[in-house]
Design an enzyme around this catalytic site. Structure first.
Site, PDB file in Angstrom:
ATOM      1  N   SER A 273      30.481 -33.718 -15.221  1.00 17.23           N
ATOM      2  CA  SER A 273      31.736 -33.722 -15.984  1.00 17.23           C
ATOM      3  C   SER A 273      32.959 -33.568 -15.089  1.00 17.23           C
ATOM      4  O   SER A 273      32.886 -33.018 -13.984  1.00 17.23           O
ATOM      5  CB  SER A 273      31.733 -32.587 -17.007  1.00 17.23           C
ATOM      6  OG  SER A 273      30.578 -32.626 -17.797  1.00 17.23           O
TER       7      SER A 273
HETATM    8  N1  SAH Z   1      26.421 -29.930 -16.863  1.00 13.02           N
HETATM    9  C1  SAH Z   1      26.006 -31.120 -16.203  1.00 13.02           C
HETATM   10  C2  SAH Z   1      26.364 -32.329 -17.001  1.00 13.02           C
HETATM   11  C3  SAH Z   1      25.272 -33.321 -17.017  1.00 13.02           C
HETATM   12  S1  SAH Z   1      25.421 -34.610 -18.210  1.00 13.02           S
HETATM   13  C4  SAH Z   1      26.561 -31.160 -14.799  1.00 13.02           C
HETATM   14  O1  SAH Z   1      27.374 -30.281 -14.466  1.00 13.02           O
HETATM   15  O2  SAH Z   1      26.175 -32.007 -13.988  1.00 13.02           O
HETATM   16  C5  SAH Z   1      24.473 -33.985 -19.556  1.00 13.02           C
HETATM   17  C6  SAH Z   1      23.044 -33.652 -19.284  1.00 13.02           C
HETATM   18  O3  SAH Z   1      22.422 -33.313 -20.528  1.00 13.02           O
HETATM   19  C7  SAH Z   1      22.205 -34.794 -18.710  1.00 13.02           C
HETATM   20  O4  SAH Z   1      21.616 -34.393 -17.508  1.00 13.02           O
HETATM   21  C8  SAH Z   1      21.170 -35.062 -19.801  1.00 13.02           C
HETATM   22  O5  SAH Z   1      19.913 -35.464 -19.299  1.00 13.02           O
HETATM   23  C9  SAH Z   1      21.083 -33.719 -20.497  1.00 13.02           C
HETATM   24  N2  SAH Z   1      20.552 -33.750 -21.850  1.00 13.02           N
HETATM   25  C10 SAH Z   1      20.810 -34.642 -22.832  1.00 13.02           C
HETATM   26  N3  SAH Z   1      20.126 -34.319 -23.952  1.00 13.02           N
HETATM   27  C11 SAH Z   1      19.411 -33.205 -23.661  1.00 13.02           C
HETATM   28  C12 SAH Z   1      18.499 -32.387 -24.402  1.00 13.02           C
HETATM   29  N4  SAH Z   1      18.176 -32.647 -25.668  1.00 13.02           N
HETATM   30  N5  SAH Z   1      17.963 -31.320 -23.788  1.00 13.02           N
HETATM   31  C13 SAH Z   1      18.271 -31.024 -22.492  1.00 13.02           C
HETATM   32  N6  SAH Z   1      19.110 -31.748 -21.749  1.00 13.02           N
HETATM   33  C14 SAH Z   1      19.678 -32.822 -22.328  1.00 13.02           C
END
Ligand code: SAH
Length: 218
Positions: free
Chosen positions: A69
């Site tokens: 993000s």
């Molecule tokens: N906080 C992260 C943002 C990653 S983007 C950072 O700082 O890099 C969002 C993430 O949520 C992705 O890696 C995706 O795989 C994960 N995600 C999506 N749905 C999910 C679920 N149901 N359970 C766990 N993770 C999930």
């Protein structure tokens, strides 16, 4: 390549301070959050080819169609969560582990769930490198939360559900806060505070996150 990485190391402190200056201008006020972001290297959470862009205030790809993000939104969500002084935090969507690392520096214990195993593996390695031992990671579909570790006094989602799952609300301690992007085509950052059996929702601002998906990727 080594020289290039050393270069990033040397310039990152300066560019990081520029980013902090910009976050302040954008309205981030929590000094604890700014201090942690000033000190935590964001470039190690990215592939080498993108590391030189780590201190731009922009979201960046981390593979598997997922994104790290934008620093502003990371700061904003962390600031909202920290208003409630949580000590035990659940994060859904570990991704690169950057947000997890920030939470680990600011709270006692972080429980972070990621559905894509290779992303989780990399995040685990980065957190280890940083010596952050108070973050526990789990490979699972986080939509059901992490029942045996709850209740949590803070829950942060970094992927957007259509609406906040009831299971997550039930794992929130009284007085605790959920910070989450909510919605499909258009999303809003929502803050939800538990008061006994009722939940007070506040809309913060429009955001753009990847969707919260079901199932896991090995
Ligand atoms: N906080 C992260 C943002 C990653 S983007 C950072 O700082 O890099 C969002 C993430 O949520 C992705 O890696 C995706 O795989 C994960 N995600 C999506 N749905 C999910 C679920 N149901 N359970 C766990 N993770 C999930």
């Amino acid at each position: 390549m080594v020289a290039e990485l050393q270069g990033i190391g040397m310039t990152s402190r300066r560019t990081r301070m520029r980013l902090i200056h910009r976050l302040r201008e954008e309205g981030i006020q929590d000094e604890r959050v700014l201090a942690v972001m000033a000190e935590l290297p964001r470039h190690i959470f990215l592939d080498e080819a993108l590391a030189h862009r780590a201190y731009e205030d922009t979201s960046l790809p981390i593979g598997y169609s997922q994104t790290l993000s934008q620093p502003y939104i990371v700061a904003r969500m962390t600031e909202i969560l920290m208003e409630h002084q949580p000590t035990r935090v659940l994060e859904l969507g570990t991704g690169s582990g950057y947000q997890t690392a920030i939470l680990a520096r600011l709270t006692d214990r972080v429980f972070s769930v990621e559905r894509i195993k290779p992303l989780q593996d990399r995040a685990r390695e980065r957190l280890r490198q940083l010596g952050l031992r108070n973050a526990l990671l789990k490979h699972a579909d986080g939509g059901m939360g992490w029942p045996d570790k709850g209740p949590f006094d803070g829950i942060m989602l970094t992927a957007a559900p259509k609406e906040i799952p009831a299971e997550l609300k039930s794992q929130l301690a009284d007085g605790g806060v959920i910070v989450a992007p909510v919605g499909e085509q258009s999303q809003t950052l929502v803050k939800l505070v538990r008061r006994g059996d009722s939940y007070e929702a506040t809309s913060i601002e429009a955001v753009n996150f990847v969707p919260l998906l079901g199932g896991v990727v090995r």
